[in-house]
Motif scaffolding. Structure first.
Motif, mmCIF file in Angstrom:
data_model
loop_
_atom_site.group_PDB
_atom_site.id
_atom_site.type_symbol
_atom_site.label_atom_id
_atom_site.label_comp_id
_atom_site.label_asym_id
_atom_site.label_seq_id
_atom_site.Cartn_x
_atom_site.Cartn_y
_atom_site.Cartn_z
ATOM 1 N N VAL A 20 13.074 -59.115 -12.739
ATOM 2 C CA VAL A 20 12.640 -57.891 -13.396
ATOM 3 C C VAL A 20 12.123 -58.242 -14.787
ATOM 4 O O VAL A 20 12.845 -58.835 -15.590
ATOM 5 C CB VAL A 20 13.812 -56.884 -13.513
ATOM 6 C CG1 VAL A 20 13.369 -55.611 -14.191
ATOM 7 C CG2 VAL A 20 14.405 -56.588 -12.139
ATOM 8 N N ARG A 38 9.651 -51.541 -13.681
ATOM 9 C CA ARG A 38 10.866 -50.826 -14.072
ATOM 10 C C ARG A 38 10.944 -50.546 -15.568
ATOM 11 O O ARG A 38 11.410 -49.499 -15.988
ATOM 12 C CB ARG A 38 12.074 -51.663 -13.636
ATOM 13 C CG ARG A 38 13.398 -50.964 -13.784
ATOM 14 C CD ARG A 38 14.546 -51.837 -13.325
ATOM 15 N NE ARG A 38 14.404 -52.191 -11.912
ATOM 16 C CZ ARG A 38 15.241 -52.989 -11.262
ATOM 17 N NH1 ARG A 38 16.253 -53.543 -11.893
ATOM 18 N NH2 ARG A 38 15.048 -53.272 -9.993
ATOM 19 N N HIS A 39 10.516 -51.465 -16.403
ATOM 20 C CA HIS A 39 10.647 -51.311 -17.854
ATOM 21 C C HIS A 39 9.309 -51.124 -18.562
ATOM 22 O O HIS A 39 9.150 -51.528 -19.720
ATOM 23 C CB HIS A 39 11.383 -52.516 -18.446
ATOM 24 C CG HIS A 39 12.767 -52.675 -17.917
ATOM 25 N ND1 HIS A 39 13.775 -51.793 -18.208
ATOM 26 C CD2 HIS A 39 13.300 -53.598 -17.079
ATOM 27 C CE1 HIS A 39 14.881 -52.184 -17.587
ATOM 28 N NE2 HIS A 39 14.624 -53.265 -16.894
ATOM 29 N N LYS A 59 12.280 -41.885 -14.535
ATOM 30 C CA LYS A 59 12.614 -42.423 -15.855
ATOM 31 C C LYS A 59 13.282 -41.354 -16.718
ATOM 32 O O LYS A 59 14.254 -41.619 -17.412
ATOM 33 C CB LYS A 59 11.344 -42.940 -16.531
ATOM 34 C CG LYS A 59 11.575 -43.701 -17.805
ATOM 35 C CD LYS A 59 10.259 -44.281 -18.321
ATOM 36 C CE LYS A 59 10.453 -45.163 -19.505
ATOM 37 N NZ LYS A 59 9.194 -45.748 -19.969
ATOM 38 N N SER A 62 16.897 -40.717 -15.589
ATOM 39 C CA SER A 62 17.770 -41.894 -15.583
ATOM 40 C C SER A 62 18.881 -41.746 -16.606
ATOM 41 O O SER A 62 18.632 -41.338 -17.744
ATOM 42 C CB SER A 62 16.953 -43.137 -15.907
ATOM 43 O OG SER A 62 17.793 -44.251 -16.110
#
Length: 66
Positions: A20, A38-39, A59, A62
């Protein structure tokens, strides 16, 4: 970006063994690649709809975003 990636700074491995890329890596790269990382710090600007809206909703909801 032709530098060697540094584990813990540029990437990490999740519990499923996937590599990741971190937010720091993406910021250094300077743009959204469109893969829905993801980021992603660029609000998924290059991700096509409807996936972009789905990612932004995930997001926002989350627990790490609080």
């Amino acid at each position: 970006m032709s530098q060697q990636l540094i584990e813990g700074k540029d990437f990490y491995y999740d519990d499923k063994g996937y590599m990741v890329l971190t937010e720091a890596y993406h910021l250094q790269k300077g743009y959204c690649c469109g893969y829905g990382c993801r980021h992603c710090p660029f609000e998924y600007e290059s991700v096509p709809e409807p996936r972009k809206s789905q990612l932004l909703q995930e997001k926002a909801s989350s627990p790490n975003n609080a």
